[in-house]
Design an enzyme around this catalytic site. Structure first.
Site, short mmCIF file in Angstrom:
data_model
loop_
_atom_site.label_atom_id
_atom_site.label_comp_id
_atom_site.label_asym_id
_atom_site.label_seq_id
_atom_site.Cartn_x
_atom_site.Cartn_y
_atom_site.Cartn_z
N GLU A 11 0.68 7.90 -3.58
CA GLU A 11 1.42 7.55 -2.37
C GLU A 11 2.65 8.44 -2.20
OE1 GLU A 11 0.64 5.28 0.14
OE2 GLU A 11 -1.28 5.47 -0.90
N HIS A 23 0.86 -1.19 0.00
CA HIS A 23 0.00 0.00 0.00
C HIS A 23 0.89 1.23 0.00
CE1 HIS A 23 -3.80 2.19 1.74
NE2 HIS A 23 -3.20 2.88 0.78
N LYS A 31 1.28 12.25 -1.46
CA LYS A 31 0.60 12.38 -0.17
C LYS A 31 1.53 12.10 0.99
CE LYS A 31 -3.38 10.83 2.53
NZ LYS A 31 -4.63 10.01 2.55
N HIS A 32 2.34 11.06 0.88
CA HIS A 32 3.16 10.62 2.02
C HIS A 32 4.65 10.87 1.82
CE1 HIS A 32 -0.38 8.78 3.76
NE2 HIS A 32 -0.58 8.07 2.66
N TYR A 79 -0.94 12.56 11.18
CA TYR A 79 0.10 12.69 10.16
C TYR A 79 -0.16 13.92 9.29
CZ TYR A 79 -3.50 10.63 7.16
OH TYR A 79 -4.67 10.38 6.48
N TRP A 119 4.12 5.19 5.20
CA TRP A 119 3.47 6.37 5.75
C TRP A 119 4.22 6.94 6.96
CZ3 TRP A 119 -2.15 4.04 6.28
CH2 TRP A 119 -2.63 3.70 5.01
#
Length: 265
Positions: free
Chosen positions: A127, A69, A130-131, A80, A72
């Protein structure tokens, strides 16, 4: 292998080679108080979660493996930051990897980092933006002789390197926990099987009683690019799976979406 302490002194010879080295005495993330003095060597968002999917229908990845996934960052309390630098929301990630000579990473991602709708590229971009852009230790200023997207390569490589060290399917199978259309398992059975191998409690997530996500928590000494990852108890959340009756459904590979194929100019 045990992941209680995973050192990334060498990361397959990738962009990590240009990340600034950190002193062995660098503080471990989530264990500092006050202002972090060197945000290139201690993560501001200190806990790192390697997150895995079990998609059964639509199915993603091989029948005998979980899939990625993401990776993070977490503020050591379950909260977060997200989408931290829109100027580095890179696109065409597959092409970037090919252009930088990292087709091996791309090939691995095309098997194990899958989108349930078949749009792997958009998933990777999401991903990362965003992270990935939120890791303080992957800021371009933390690099020597920085080239654009070096930090992206490090993010992707660290994610898959951690994933390879966390063979969830095999760990569960070794404990007699295998996908089944009829059998169910307890939360304690699954948690114990994984904790015995990982060294800390994983976060289990379920949808309608079906196991579909696991998160493994680390603190880090040094950079996410080439630091030491230490398995720790997660903070802020304990998952949502029931105590009993958890289904671990086999993948129906006939439902696997066809991957959208892009091309590099």
């Amino acid at each position: 292998m045990s992941s209680s302490l995973l050192a990334f002194s060498t990361l397959l010879g990738l962009a990590a080679a240009v990340a600034k080295s950190c002193p062995a005495s660098s503080p471990i993330s989530c264990q500092t108080t006050g202002t972090i003095q060197n945000t290139c060597c201690t993560e501001v968002q200190g806990q790192v979660l390697q997150v895995q999917f079990w998609d059964s229908s639509p199915a993603t990845g091989p029948a005998n493996s979980w899939t990625i996934h993401g990776l993070w960052p977490d503020n050591c309390d379950g909260t977060y930051e997200a989408t931290c630098d829109s100027s580095r929301a890179y696109t065409d990630i597959g092409c970037i990897l090919e252009d930088k000579g990292h087709g091996d990473i791309l090939t691995y991602m095309e098997t194990y980092w899958k989108d349930y709708q078949g749009d792997d590229e958009s998933f990777w971009e999401h991903e990362w933006s965003k992270h990935g852009t939120c890791y303080s230790t992957l800021n371009p200023s933390c690099y020597t002789n920085y080239s654009k997207e070096d930090e992206l390569v490090d993010f992707l490589n660290t994610t898959i390197t951690l994933f390879k060290s966390l063979p969830t399917y095999q760990w569960l199978a070794n404990a007699g926990i295998t996908p089944s259309s009829s059998k169910t398992y307890t939360n304690a059975q699954i948690t114990t099987a994984l904790k015995n191998k990982f060294g800390a409690t994983p976060i289990l997530s379920c949808t309608s009683g079906k196991l579909n996500q696991i998160e493994y928590a680390y603190n880090v000494r040094g950079s996410v690019a080439n630091g030491k990852f230490i398995a720790v108890e997660p903070t802020g959340t304990s998952g949502n799976c029931p105590k009993t009756g958890i289904q671990y459904v086999p993948k129906d590979l006939s439902t696997t979406p066809k991957a959208n194929e892009g091309s590099c100019s």
